[in-house]
Design a protein around this motif. Sequence first.
Motif, short mmCIF file in Angstrom:
data_model
loop_
_atom_site.label_atom_id
_atom_site.label_comp_id
_atom_site.label_asym_id
_atom_site.label_seq_id
_atom_site.Cartn_x
_atom_site.Cartn_y
_atom_site.Cartn_z
N ARG A 1 34.40 7.87 57.36
CA ARG A 1 33.35 8.01 58.51
C ARG A 1 32.02 8.72 58.31
O ARG A 1 31.16 8.68 59.05
N ASN A 2 32.33 9.89 57.40
CA ASN A 2 31.24 10.74 57.23
C ASN A 2 31.10 10.98 55.69
O ASN A 2 31.20 12.26 55.35
N PRO A 3 30.62 9.98 55.32
CA PRO A 3 30.31 10.22 53.90
C PRO A 3 29.24 11.17 53.26
O PRO A 3 29.28 11.71 51.88
N ASP A 4 28.23 11.46 54.16
CA ASP A 4 27.24 12.41 53.64
C ASP A 4 27.33 13.75 54.37
O ASP A 4 26.47 14.50 54.00
N ILE A 5 28.45 14.12 55.21
CA ILE A 5 28.63 15.34 55.68
C ILE A 5 28.91 16.32 54.49
O ILE A 5 29.38 15.96 53.49
N ALA A 6 28.29 17.79 54.40
CA ALA A 6 28.49 18.40 53.29
C ALA A 6 29.98 18.82 52.67
O ALA A 6 30.00 18.64 51.59
N ILE A 7 30.85 18.73 53.57
CA ILE A 7 32.15 19.13 53.06
C ILE A 7 32.76 17.78 52.56
O ILE A 7 33.68 18.13 51.61
N VAL A 8 32.03 16.74 52.84
CA VAL A 8 32.74 15.39 51.89
C VAL A 8 32.01 15.37 50.56
O VAL A 8 32.50 15.07 49.70
N ALA A 9 30.61 15.30 50.80
CA ALA A 9 29.60 15.14 49.57
C ALA A 9 29.61 16.16 48.49
O ALA A 9 29.70 15.61 47.42
N SER A 10 30.19 17.43 48.92
CA SER A 10 30.23 18.36 47.95
C SER A 10 31.49 18.54 47.18
O SER A 10 31.62 19.02 46.33
N GLY A 11 32.66 17.64 47.94
CA GLY A 11 33.89 17.72 47.18
C GLY A 11 34.80 19.10 47.71
O GLY A 11 35.88 19.07 47.25
#
Length: 226
Positions: A167-177
């Motif tokens: 749902r949130n691929p671009d949010i920082a906690i996701v994109a940064s790993g």
Amino acid sequence: MQDSPAFQKQRSPMAFHRLSRLSVYHEYMASISKDYLSQLIRQAGGSVIPDAYYIGTAKHESDFDPNNVTNEGNGTQSIGLYQVNVSEQLEAGVPGDLKDPFVNTLVFIYLAERNRNQIRQAGGIAPGSPDPWDMGPYLGIAHNQGLAAVLQTVRQYGINWPAYKTRNPDIAIVASGYGDDVIYQVQQFGNVAVGGKIGVSHAQVALLAGAGLLFAGTIHLLMSRT
């Protein structure tokens, strides 16, 4: 799972003075090791949340630099290993310098366990049952976006990190790993993760016991032939 002794004490100032200080030389360190961080957690009284969560958080928040300070847009400063602020320190009741890794760890254990309790309630997790395998990322969301944000997500969608990432691929906690790095229930060969801690299953105990008996029998047979 009960709260850690440090959480239960509500960070009484007298309790800190009785704890040995591993971090007395922090001013001379550019960064600290993962093993040292685990020692700090033990000295703080431990946590019901496994070390892997704290290590992953320190990596992403400060790159293990206890002297790291970030000036936030709202005028506050995020300080130290876990990037906590003075208002969070006051809530935890922890005296001292937030650049001190020990003080910072005490504050963050309080915050993490407080957030964990609220997330478990929002997710309908029964008391005494283990945390979901993907609790860590939701603790990370609480630390970065605020407790209210993560509680809203959990109430609406439950705890499901793969679905959250979709749902949130671009949010920082996701994109940064970041979220993936704080998943704390890790399967290891020969062990089964239970409630964020590594334990051995009953089937594995039986298997290991059987292997031990077979080995002992083989040794006895060989000795009887000499």
